[in-house]
Enzyme design. Structure first.
Site: not given
Length: 300
Positions: A170, A183
């Site tokens: 990501s 995350y």
């Protein structure tokens, strides 16, 4: 005028040339992956499912891994009905023994391993001051340690085949995202891990790639953990307007085919990777404002 300068004929021929180029590229892609054995984690839905299907369509033998046996059985059955070589292993990547069994099952079933796609992952949505630390531990267990465990037991076979090791990551691994501390931390850890594996194997012919798809239609936001560890249940993003998992899957295969190092699929992501080195404070504020505008944002 058209008789003197037949532009319509030129455009028509150009269209056929472009189409021929696409068909030729597709043929090369299919032949490159034909006969290869691939493991895809998190293959029961979203990006992982689309990646598994794309590999199968290109002639690869595919081992699907995820926790949901019902979904794995359905997807594998559909692939087999279409004449593809596919199998599945129920796997919780946060458990080392499960990952070891996944690799062993793949070698037992197919006899080799050429590509490992570490795709399994979960997200979160809470600011650090509010979040239970167990949430961050869970994200590291799945996202980071799941990648480490699978890679550890797969890498001898990947080196033997001079194959590809892939992590679906990501933009959060390039710059921190507010409200996603666990995350972002897990994705930064994956980037450091993958980069080190690449350097350690420069003489072994191992291809290592990290891909950051950007916001893609999937279930990850619905299952994202809140401050107390419960799932948030719905997505703060307009899922129908996001990139399709199929688009990401095709990019993954293209990246492997061309031995890409890092792939960032969105302009937002590419600009983030560039500007966070030049004007990091500007990127900080840009992400803060963007994330604070989400429905029910924890930053409000």
């Amino acid at each position: 005028l058209l008789s003197l300068f037949p532009i319509h004929i030129f455009l028509k021929e150009r269209k056929y040339l472009i189409l021929a180029g696409i068909i030729k590229a597709a043929g090369k892609m299919s032949s490159f992956f034909h006969g290869k054995t691939v493991i895809v984690t998190g293959a029961s839905s979203g990006i992982g499912e689309s990646i598994a299907r794309e590999f199968a369509r290109n002639g690869s033998s595919v081992m699907l891994a995820a926790r949901s046996e019902d979904r794995l059985k359905r997807i594998t059955g559909e692939l087999r009905d279409q004449g593809y070589d596919a199998a599945y292993t129920v796997t919780d990547v946060s458990r080392e023994e499960n990952c070891k069994e996944l690799i062993a099952a793949t070698i037992s079933r197919f006899g080799r391993l050429d590509i490992l796609v570490n795709n399994a992952g979960i997200s979160m949505r809470a600011i650090f001051t509010d979040v239970d630390l167990k949430v961050l531990q869970r994200l590291m267990e799945v996202n980071f340690w799941g990648t480490v465990y699978c890679t550890k037991y797969a890498i001898p076979y990947l080196i033997q085949s001079k194959g590809s090791l892939v992590a679906v990551s990501s933009v959060a691994g390039f710059h921190g995202l507010p409200g996603r501390t666990g995350y972002s931390a897990s994705k930064f850890a994956i980037h450091g891990f993958m980069e080190t594996i690449r350097i350690e194997n420069l003489r072994n012919g191992l291809h290592v790639m990290v891909i950051a798809p950007g916001f893609t239609t999937s279930e990850i936001r619905r299952h994202a953990l809140t401050a107390n560890g419960s799932e948030q249940g719905d997505s703060p993003r307009p899922e129908e307007k996001l990139k399709s998992p199929g688009f990401v899957a095709r990019k993954v295969l293209a990246g492997i085919r061309h031995k890409r190092r890092n792939m960032i699929l969105t302009w937002d992501g590419k600009l983030t990777a560039l500007f966070q080195r030049i004007v990091p404070r500007f990127v900080d504020w840009a992400y803060y404002k963007a994330m604070s505008k989400e429905p029910r944002s924890p930053l409000k």
